[in-house]
Write a protein that holds these residues in place. Structure first.
Motif, PDB file in Angstrom:
ATOM      1  N   GLU A 151       2.109   3.503  -3.658  1.00  4.13           N
ATOM      2  CA  GLU A 151       1.665   3.127  -1.683  1.00  4.13           C
ATOM      3  C   GLU A 151       2.404   4.224  -0.656  1.00  4.13           C
ATOM      4  O   GLU A 151       2.089   3.904   0.180  1.00  4.13           O
ATOM      5  CB  GLU A 151       1.107   1.478  -1.869  1.00  4.13           C
ATOM      6  CG  GLU A 151       1.123   1.187  -0.724  1.00  4.13           C
ATOM      7  CD  GLU A 151      -0.243   1.363  -0.108  1.00  4.13           C
ATOM      8  OE1 GLU A 151      -0.350   1.988   1.132  1.00  4.13           O
ATOM      9  OE2 GLU A 151      -0.725   1.691  -0.241  1.00  4.13           O
ATOM     10  N   SER A 152       3.787   3.519  -1.326  1.00  6.26           N
ATOM     11  CA  SER A 152       4.892   4.690  -0.588  1.00  6.26           C
ATOM     12  C   SER A 152       4.762   6.431   0.293  1.00  6.26           C
ATOM     13  O   SER A 152       4.769   6.881   1.394  1.00  6.26           O
ATOM     14  CB  SER A 152       6.161   5.050  -1.549  1.00  6.26           C
ATOM     15  OG  SER A 152       6.180   3.013  -0.860  1.00  6.26           O
TER      16      SER A 152
ATOM     17  N   GLN B 124       8.514  -4.999   4.083  1.00  2.86           N
ATOM     18  CA  GLN B 124       8.329  -3.843   2.890  1.00  2.86           C
ATOM     19  C   GLN B 124       7.443  -2.491   3.623  1.00  2.86           C
ATOM     20  O   GLN B 124       7.610  -1.698   2.855  1.00  2.86           O
ATOM     21  CB  GLN B 124       6.838  -5.779   2.518  1.00  2.86           C
ATOM     22  CG  GLN B 124       6.103  -3.946   1.423  1.00  2.86           C
ATOM     23  CD  GLN B 124       4.689  -4.879   0.763  1.00  2.86           C
ATOM     24  OE1 GLN B 124       4.727  -6.079   0.601  1.00  2.86           O
ATOM     25  NE2 GLN B 124       4.194  -4.279  -0.004  1.00  2.86           N
ATOM     26  N   GLU B 125       6.938  -2.870   5.124  1.00  3.32           N
ATOM     27  CA  GLU B 125       6.476  -1.585   5.666  1.00  3.32           C
ATOM     28  C   GLU B 125       7.786  -0.199   5.580  1.00  3.32           C
ATOM     29  O   GLU B 125       7.894   0.909   5.062  1.00  3.32           O
ATOM     30  CB  GLU B 125       5.766  -1.525   7.571  1.00  3.32           C
ATOM     31  CG  GLU B 125       4.599  -1.865   6.731  1.00  3.32           C
ATOM     32  CD  GLU B 125       4.348  -3.528   6.649  1.00  3.32           C
ATOM     33  OE1 GLU B 125       3.412  -4.261   6.300  1.00  3.32           O
ATOM     34  OE2 GLU B 125       5.430  -4.137   6.590  1.00  3.32           O
TER      35      GLU B 125
ATOM     36  N   GLN C 231       8.906   0.375   2.422  1.00  2.03           N
ATOM     37  CA  GLN C 231       8.169   1.876   1.534  1.00  2.03           C
ATOM     38  C   GLN C 231       8.514   3.097   2.242  1.00  2.03           C
ATOM     39  O   GLN C 231       8.496   4.590   1.322  1.00  2.03           O
ATOM     40  CB  GLN C 231       6.930   1.337   2.190  1.00  2.03           C
ATOM     41  CG  GLN C 231       6.226   0.417   0.501  1.00  2.03           C
ATOM     42  CD  GLN C 231       4.633   0.141   1.440  1.00  2.03           C
ATOM     43  OE1 GLN C 231       4.437   0.008   2.143  1.00  2.03           O
ATOM     44  NE2 GLN C 231       4.092  -0.687   0.408  1.00  2.03           N
ATOM     45  N   LEU C 232       9.267   2.935   3.804  1.00  2.29           N
ATOM     46  CA  LEU C 232       9.056   4.198   4.306  1.00  2.29           C
ATOM     47  C   LEU C 232      10.384   4.503   3.933  1.00  2.29           C
ATOM     48  O   LEU C 232      10.715   6.168   3.738  1.00  2.29           O
ATOM     49  CB  LEU C 232       9.749   3.657   5.789  1.00  2.29           C
ATOM     50  CG  LEU C 232       9.808   4.962   6.575  1.00  2.29           C
ATOM     51  CD1 LEU C 232       8.619   6.252   6.595  1.00  2.29           C
ATOM     52  CD2 LEU C 232      10.054   4.125   8.234  1.00  2.29           C
TER      53      LEU C 232
ATOM     54  N   LYS D  58       9.996   6.174   0.408  1.00  2.36           N
ATOM     55  CA  LYS D  58       9.397   7.951   0.427  1.00  2.36           C
ATOM     56  C   LYS D  58      10.851   8.823   0.988  1.00  2.36           C
ATOM     57  O   LYS D  58      10.096   9.603  -0.006  1.00  2.36           O
ATOM     58  CB  LYS D  58       8.205   7.763   1.987  1.00  2.36           C
ATOM     59  CG  LYS D  58       7.603   9.011   1.598  1.00  2.36           C
ATOM     60  CD  LYS D  58       6.610   8.882   3.150  1.00  2.36           C
ATOM     61  CE  LYS D  58       5.886  10.182   3.479  1.00  2.36           C
ATOM     62  NZ  LYS D  58       5.051   9.225   4.362  1.00  2.36           N
TER      63      LYS D  58
END
Length: 228
Positions: free
Chosen positions: A98-99, A150-151, A154-155, A158
């Protein structure tokens, strides 16, 4: 111990359930003497040393080293030096996928290389680059009231992965044909690795994985040989 089993050893500010567990240098000592497995593990050693065992092979890992251990591999954490400063990042396949979406974080063949040679020596600068990304990730996870926690996790994962990929590419000479995005064959490989991480202890035939991916055994074998 899997990521899920390790989580109770650390405060909630260190993880996202079902996603990522970040072990900072201040907490890394809690891993000493434990056997880890069933989770993808990135380990960055910034100072000091530790001894460990991976698939029966003994390693003495010192400063400016990076380890990438696959889900299917167990690692025995043995002795830590008193001055050890290291990071551990445990991630699930779903969180990483997802990331990164369709980005390729590193050269082709990287996964097979890490299975055979899990320890990569870095320069002090490269180690500092990766640690900077982990500090950002730690700061993000520590704010449990952030609406986009959470976002952001993930960022920052990444960002860490792309910096890692850039470092790994810089150690290679065969980068002329490198493409930053994965294709349909890469998706097959990722799907295969995801299945292996889930069923490696019970399913040992190529037919099972090919049927799960809705492709022929011959095609899966050819793609996997080419990609990893």
């Amino acid at each position: 111990m899997t990521q899920k089993e390790l989580m109770p050893l650390f405060p909630p500010t260190c993880y996202l359930k079902g996603g990522i567990l970040l072990v900072s240098p201040s907490d890394f000592g809690r891993l000493e003497g434990r056997t880890l497995g069933g989770s993808r593990l990135f380990m960055l050693v910034c100072h000091g040393s530790l001894s460990l065992q991976i698939v029966g092979r003994n390693y003495e890992v010192r400063a400016y080293a990076f380890l990438d251990v696959m889900e299917t591999v167990s690692i025995q954490m043995e002795q830590f030096s008193p001055d050890l400063q290291a990071w551990g990042v445990f991630i699930t396949f779903e969180f990483a996928s997802e990331s990164l979406k369709n980005l390729r974080p590193g050269p082709q063949g990287y996964l097979l290389e890490r299975l055979n040679i899990p320890v990569q020596e870095l320069s002090e600068k490269e180690c500092g680059t990766l640690e900077h990304q982990l500090l950002l990730l730690r700061e993000c996870l520590s704010d449990m009231k952030h609406f986009y926690r959470q976002e952001l996790a993930q960022l920052y994962f990444k960002s860490f992965s792309l910096e890692l990929g850039n470092i790994m590419l810089s150690h290679r000479e065969d980068t002329d044909r490198f493409t930053p995005h994965i294709n349909k064959y890469d998706f097959i490989t990722l799907g295969f690795l995801k299945l292996v991480s889930r069923y490696f202890s019970s399913e040992h035939t190529v037919d099972f994985y090919a049927e799960s991916l809705c492709i022929s055994t011959k095609h899966l074998t050819r793609v996997v040989k080419e990609k990893i």
